[in-house]
Design a protein around this motif. Structure first.
Motif, PDB file in Angstrom:
ATOM      1  N   HIS A  51      -2.073  -3.881   3.588  1.00  0.00           N
ATOM      2  CA  HIS A  51      -2.096  -2.618   4.445  1.00  0.00           C
ATOM      3  C   HIS A  51      -3.214  -2.117   4.563  1.00  0.00           C
ATOM      4  O   HIS A  51      -3.975  -1.840   3.862  1.00  0.00           O
ATOM      5  CB  HIS A  51      -0.537  -1.480   3.927  1.00  0.00           C
ATOM      6  N   LYS A 150       1.448   9.395   1.217  1.00  0.00           N
ATOM      7  CA  LYS A 150       1.998   9.078   0.044  1.00  0.00           C
ATOM      8  C   LYS A 150       2.590   7.421  -0.569  1.00  0.00           C
ATOM      9  O   LYS A 150       2.698   6.405   0.053  1.00  0.00           O
ATOM     10  CB  LYS A 150       3.748   8.347   2.053  1.00  0.00           C
ATOM     11  N   GLU A 153       4.525   6.923  -2.718  1.00  0.00           N
ATOM     12  CA  GLU A 153       6.008   6.188  -2.321  1.00  0.00           C
ATOM     13  C   GLU A 153       6.306   5.312  -1.327  1.00  0.00           C
ATOM     14  O   GLU A 153       7.280   4.453  -1.931  1.00  0.00           O
ATOM     15  CB  GLU A 153       6.651   8.219  -1.587  1.00  0.00           C
ATOM     16  N   ARG A 154       5.493   4.922  -0.759  1.00  0.00           N
ATOM     17  CA  ARG A 154       5.479   3.711   0.209  1.00  0.00           C
ATOM     18  C   ARG A 154       5.239   2.429  -0.602  1.00  0.00           C
ATOM     19  O   ARG A 154       5.920   1.647  -0.529  1.00  0.00           O
ATOM     20  CB  ARG A 154       4.752   3.978   1.333  1.00  0.00           C
TER      21      ARG A 154
END
Length: 387
Positions: A51, A150, A153-154
């Motif tokens: 990512h 995030k 969170e991700r």
């Protein structure tokens, strides 16, 4: 010393990567080339997910072990260079004016790539390894930028680990200890607006240089007279800008610098006293003084269980005699601290053969450190996610 053999076998590849990154340094939030290389390497190594663009230029790689479901271990490296000129004359010295890997982040990035390559080839663990390549560690808030987008969170993780090269320690030494390890920090800018005049008529002025000189001395009294002497603290004025001509008393003067502390209450006290002293000086000298203080780094505090896990991995790589565990907090700061506020983990220092301190224009990273750091990071994952 027991460097992982597979990592030692591609040590020359790591050196080539590191030297390429060194020759093309990029400062915080501008690490586009570096991030692209990192992402390409992770894909080449066969990671399950890559990512990009997290926290502007951050990269996250995800690797799942073949041992089944389990916990997630995060590993983090910083990618940014310093905004300074290199003075080493190395054949692979910086080709980008005003940018230099004078803190060794090119090495940290390479070590994490080495760990990813090794772990991806084996996958002999139960759970998930997460590789975090962070931008903008040098005071620009890269960790906070990734967290704000995030990150955890991700990509939830149970523990996270980081490291830093150390020319203070010998090659093969690793220092790690629990508790407060690096200071919190704020940066500040002070602008003094007085009254300019001809240099031959200083009585017509409210001389901001005189005011700034007095103010800089007054600010030094905070640590010596307001902070408990048993609590470490630093206030350093590192910038003083004023004037443009020999015969002109300028209208303004500017001060800048940093404060460091291991206790948040001490940081609050210093910031409060700085504002009070500036207000008092403005009244005394009949001028305007603006002060801007920015919270930049949290106190870095290692978690006990994760520190022990990193120590055990270090012993396996460099031997018990080379692992230093006596508490030795450093007044330098590191924004990995913010990740440790979100996820338990630990941070260590890996020694190398350099003799020039970091942030010096003559700093040179010893490439012999690369397989050591890669082995340490990889071993942490293997031990914490043992099948």
């Amino acid at each position: 010393m027991t460097i992982i053999p597979e990592i030692q076998s591609f040590a020359q590849d790591l050196t080539e990567i590191r030297r390429d990154l060194h020759a093309h340094p990029e400062i915080g939030f501008e690490e586009t080339r570096t991030a692209a290389i990192v992402a390409a390497k992770l894909k080449e190594y066969g990671l399950d997910e890559v990512h990009e663009g997290i926290g502007v230029t951050g990269v996250v790689g995800i690797l799942r072990g073949t041992g089944g479901a389990g916990r997630t271990i995060g590993l983090r490296a910083d990618m940014d260079a310093l905004p300074m000129e290199e003075q080493t004359n190395l054949p692979y010295r910086s080709q980008n004016p005003g940018a230099f890997h004078g803190c060794g982040h090119d090495g940290h990035t390479t070590m994490l790539l080495g760990a990813a390559r090794y772990l991806a080839a084996r996958r002999d663990f139960a759970g998930t390894a997460m590789f975090v390549f962070q931008p903008a560690e040098e005071g620009l808030g890269g960790a906070r930028a990734m967290i704000a987008e995030k990150l955890f969170e991700r990509f939830p993780c149970d523990e996270i680990y980081g490291l830093h090269n150390s020319p203070v320690h010998d090659l093969g030494q690793i220092a790690v200890f629990p508790g407060k390890a690096m200071a919190g920090a704020s940066f500040f800018d002070i602008t003094i607006r007085g009254r300019g005049s001809h240099g031959a008529r200083p009585h017509d002025s409210r001389d901001p240089i005189v005011i700034a000189t007095s103010l800089s001395q007054s600010l030094q009294s905070i640590v010596s007279r307001n902070v408990d002497p048993m609590l470490p603290a630093v206030l350093s004025i590192t910038k003083f800008n004023a004037g443009s001509a020999y015969n002109v008393v300028p209208e303004t003067a500017e001060l800048g610098g940093t404060i460091r502390f291991f206790d948040d209450a001490v940081g609050d006290l210093i910031r409060s006293r700085m504002r009070e002293i500036c207000a008092g000086a403005a009244a005394m000298y009949q001028c305007e003084i603006d002060i801007d203080i920015r919270d930049v780094f949290s106190v870095l505090e290692n978690h006990p269980a994760e520190t022990e896990a990193m120590r055990e991995a270090a012993v396996e790589i460099v031997g018990e005699e080379n692992v230093l565990t006596d508490p030795n907090p450093m007044m330098g700061s590191e924004d990995f601290a913010d990740m440790l506020l979100a996820v338990p983990g630990a941070y260590c220092w890996v020694g190398h053969g350099g003799s020039v301190p970091v942030h010096n224009p003559g700093f040179i990273l010893d490439d012999a450190i690369l397989p050591i750091g890669s082995s340490l990071l990889a071993r942490v994952v293997e031990r914490r996610l043992a099948v």
